[in-house]
Design an enzyme around this catalytic site. Structure first.
Site, short mmCIF file in Angstrom:
data_model
loop_
_atom_site.label_atom_id
_atom_site.label_comp_id
_atom_site.label_asym_id
_atom_site.label_seq_id
_atom_site.Cartn_x
_atom_site.Cartn_y
_atom_site.Cartn_z
N CYS A 116 9.98 -26.76 23.34
CA CYS A 116 10.41 -27.58 22.27
C CYS A 116 10.08 -26.79 20.90
CB CYS A 116 9.85 -29.17 22.27
SG CYS A 116 9.82 -30.08 20.63
N CYS A 141 7.85 -29.10 18.42
CA CYS A 141 6.59 -29.43 18.98
C CYS A 141 5.69 -28.25 18.90
CB CYS A 141 6.51 -29.61 20.51
SG CYS A 141 7.80 -31.01 21.02
#
Length: 156
Positions: free
Chosen positions: A75, A78
């Site tokens: 991600c 993230c």
């Protein structure tokens, strides 16, 4: 003459391409490893590493809320959150004093089982959970340092 041309071409390729390949070090470009390594001298958020069961017990005993960064290793947002938000001194000062901070890859280890308890819609998902395991607040997506502190203050 053709043999000499091909020999020269191969030598030229070797001289220009091989140093580039040799300089490539997958360990240096693996950002996942550096993301997961705890830094005790860091200014930002200090994440607790323990089993979920132990984290719940600790939250109950200390009467603190758990801040859970539910992420996936692939991600992009993230990674930005980890690099640009969690590392800020103001964020660390607030979160380290008010929460039990946990980050968990929801696709590895205890993550998949935890994702069954706390279903996720997107990554990153930031969960604020009490010592009984009840979600107090759920926030999706990348946040600024200021927004993360404001969200934390709204939970307390």
């Amino acid at each position: 003459m053709k043999k000499l041309f091909w020999l020269f071409a191969i030598a030229l390729i070797g001289v220009t391409v091989l140093p580039t390949i040799a300089a490539f070090d997958p360990v240096k470009t693996d950002h996942t490893a550096s993301r997961m390594a705890p830094k005790s001298d860091a200014e930002g958020i200090q994440f607790t590493e323990a089993s979920w069961k132990d984290i719940l017990k600790k939250a109950k005993a200390e009467k603190k809320v758990i801040f859970l960064d539910a992420y996936a290793s692939w991600c992009g947002p993230c990674k930005l959150l980890q690099k640009n938000v969690f590392t800020k001194k103001a964020v660390g000062d607030y979160y380290n004093s008010k929460f039990i901070n946990v980050k968990m890859d929801m696709e590895k280890g205890e993550g998949p089982a935890l994702a069954q308890v706390y279903p996720l819609e997107a990554y990153p998902t930031l969960l604020y959970i009490d010592g009984n395991g009840k979600i107090l607040r759920k926030v999706l997506g990348l946040q600024t340092p200021e927004a993360l502190i404001a969200i934390g203050k709204s939970v307390k």
